[in-house]
Design a protein around this motif. Sequence first.
Motif, PDB file in Angstrom:
ATOM      1  N   ILE A  83      56.888 -73.743  84.172  1.00 25.07           N
ATOM      2  CA  ILE A  83      56.957 -72.751  85.246  1.00 25.07           C
ATOM      3  C   ILE A  83      58.333 -72.769  85.890  1.00 25.07           C
ATOM      4  N   GLY A  84      58.868 -73.964  86.120  1.00 26.82           N
ATOM      5  CA  GLY A  84      60.194 -74.052  86.707  1.00 26.82           C
ATOM      6  C   GLY A  84      61.259 -73.420  85.835  1.00 26.82           C
ATOM      7  N   LEU A  85      61.193 -73.671  84.540  1.00 34.77           N
ATOM      8  CA  LEU A  85      62.195 -73.118  83.626  1.00 34.77           C
ATOM      9  C   LEU A  85      62.058 -71.603  83.493  1.00 34.77           C
ATOM     10  N   SER A  86      60.822 -71.110  83.477  1.00 36.32           N
ATOM     11  CA  SER A  86      60.600 -69.687  83.204  1.00 36.32           C
ATOM     12  C   SER A  86      60.541 -68.813  84.445  1.00 36.32           C
ATOM     13  N   LEU A  87      59.941 -69.327  85.523  1.00 42.60           N
ATOM     14  CA  LEU A  87      59.697 -68.512  86.710  1.00 42.60           C
ATOM     15  C   LEU A  87      60.339 -69.082  87.972  1.00 42.60           C
ATOM     16  N   GLY A  88      61.084 -70.172  87.846  1.00 40.91           N
ATOM     17  CA  GLY A  88      61.666 -70.795  89.027  1.00 40.91           C
ATOM     18  C   GLY A  88      62.926 -70.142  89.537  1.00 40.91           C
ATOM     19  N   GLY A  89      63.582 -69.344  88.714  1.00 37.40           N
ATOM     20  CA  GLY A  89      64.868 -68.778  89.090  1.00 37.40           C
ATOM     21  C   GLY A  89      64.874 -67.899  90.324  1.00 37.40           C
TER      22      GLY A  89
END
Length: 260
Positions: free
Chosen positions: A197-203
């Motif tokens: 989730i951090g890598l994909s939606l954390g930005g």
Amino acid sequence: MSSSNIFIGEVIGTAVLILLGGGVVAAVTLKNSKARGAGWLAITFGWGFAVMTAVYMTSSLSGAHLNPAVTVGIAIKDGTWSNVPYYIAGQILGAMIGAVLVVVAYYGQFMSHLNDSAIIGDPADKPIEGAHSGNAGPVLGIFSTGPEIRIAWQNLATEILGTAVLVLAVLTQGLNAEGKGLSTLGALITAFVVVGIGLSLGGPTGYAINPARDLGPRIVHALLPLPNKGGSDWSYAWIPVVGPLAGGALAAGIYDLAFA
């Protein structure tokens, strides 16, 4: 599982979660930290390992929800709400304790970072990858989340989506024998889900995906007498609370429709 065990377990587990999760952001952000500038990958994996450690440590006490969105999702799934206040109270208190412990661990780095920034205006103090940017203060990102671009509906939607993925993973990857928390394998899988989730939606927002994780440390940021710390960005604070709670409820609804 008694109410006292639930409260104590959630306090300890959430404190460890924030100590390790907030600690990795401090390590990447603050001057004179050996990990300064390590970047977003370090932060996402640090938070994933923080979740794994805290869940394994306290699952026998409380089921290790460590997140009001998870608590709400399980309550909707089971239809049992009597212990929800003990879970959420423990989570918020634990998150506050964890945030204070991060400051204790990095006290010298906090002082160096904040005082140097105020005195010399070091151009190297631009926002670091993984730290909160904007006008809310130079160290707020160690305590709580904030958006890179402020579009309220988008920020809210991102938190809802990220949390829905997390809670649906919790509900589908296997609960323990009492059905109140993650199984051993489920805890490991969920830790990697948090990394994903951090890598994909954390930005866009820094992926709070946990109201206690954001609100408790934000309160600590507001209360601690750190010099030049900046504001606590209360105008944004509702999004990482409402979004994850809505995401947890959405995940429970999907689970009931598709998996139950």
